[in-house]
Design an enzyme around this catalytic site. Sequence first.
Site, PDB file in Angstrom:
ATOM      1  N   CYS A 113       0.858  -1.190   0.000  1.00 15.62           N
ATOM      2  CA  CYS A 113       0.000   0.000   0.000  1.00 15.62           C
ATOM      3  C   CYS A 113       0.888   1.232   0.000  1.00 15.62           C
ATOM      4  O   CYS A 113       1.501   1.549  -1.007  1.00 15.62           O
ATOM      5  CB  CYS A 113      -0.983  -0.021   1.155  1.00 15.62           C
ATOM      6  SG  CYS A 113      -0.284  -0.465   2.751  1.00 15.62           S
ATOM      7  N   SER A 114       0.950   1.952   1.121  1.00 14.08           N
ATOM      8  CA  SER A 114       1.713   3.196   1.095  1.00 14.08           C
ATOM      9  C   SER A 114       2.311   3.507   2.456  1.00 14.08           C
ATOM     10  O   SER A 114       2.410   4.659   2.836  1.00 14.08           O
ATOM     11  CB  SER A 114       0.804   4.341   0.654  1.00 14.08           C
ATOM     12  OG  SER A 114      -0.324   4.387   1.517  1.00 14.08           O
ATOM     13  N   CYS A 115       2.712   2.490   3.208  1.00 17.00           N
ATOM     14  CA  CYS A 115       3.323   2.720   4.523  1.00 17.00           C
ATOM     15  C   CYS A 115       4.524   3.650   4.358  1.00 17.00           C
ATOM     16  O   CYS A 115       5.360   3.454   3.477  1.00 17.00           O
ATOM     17  CB  CYS A 115       3.745   1.401   5.156  1.00 17.00           C
ATOM     18  SG  CYS A 115       2.335   0.341   5.556  1.00 17.00           S
TER      19      CYS A 115
HETATM   20 FE    FE Z   1       1.681  -0.384   3.481  1.00 20.30          FE
END
Ligand code: FE
Length: 205
Positions: A113-115
Amino acid sequence: MQHGKDHGREDAHAEDPPVAARVKALEAILLEKGLVDRAALDAYVDTYENKVGPRNGARVVAKAWTDPAYLDWLRRDASAAIASLGYVGRQGEHMRVVENGPGLHNLVVCTLCSCYPWPVLGLPPAWYKSAPYRSRAVIDPRGVMREFGLELGEDIEVRVWDSTAEIRYLVLPERPAGTVGWSEERLAALVTRDAMIGVTKALSP
Ligand code: FE
């Protein structure tokens, strides 16, 4: 790459339709009612992506470049060393600093995702959350870096770190040559967000 870890309920999952759809719907309503202005909204996001957020990380890097005791602390316990400068909060509880060197370059991605380490880098840029970056950073990291203007020789090892809710990585770029005796503040100005994600190096003086 195996990636079955928890990415955090509060994370801005790029491919989480319920959250993304709700945000879009909210934005649409606010715009329609004239409660927010699109330009102002964009400016706000830009500020946190590019100005406020990454300046914190830049101060961490500059301090590591000038203070050996701090660098040592950062290596041993990055979360505590970063928190000592006041950079604490969500999405930054478990930090790890990965250090570039003459023969080593580190690159950070979140494949799922976009951690992203919010307290030190602010909001993630759109490209970091994009599917092409998330897949290509793993498959072809040198190609990705080339697109950002960084050409790495084959003699330089590239390590790719996959962020999760449990660990957020911050790249410690190499200190640029020609900066002997510089103050932390002046050094911090050479440290860009992209250099701390690892798609580029720190700026040259
Ligand atoms: Fe993530």
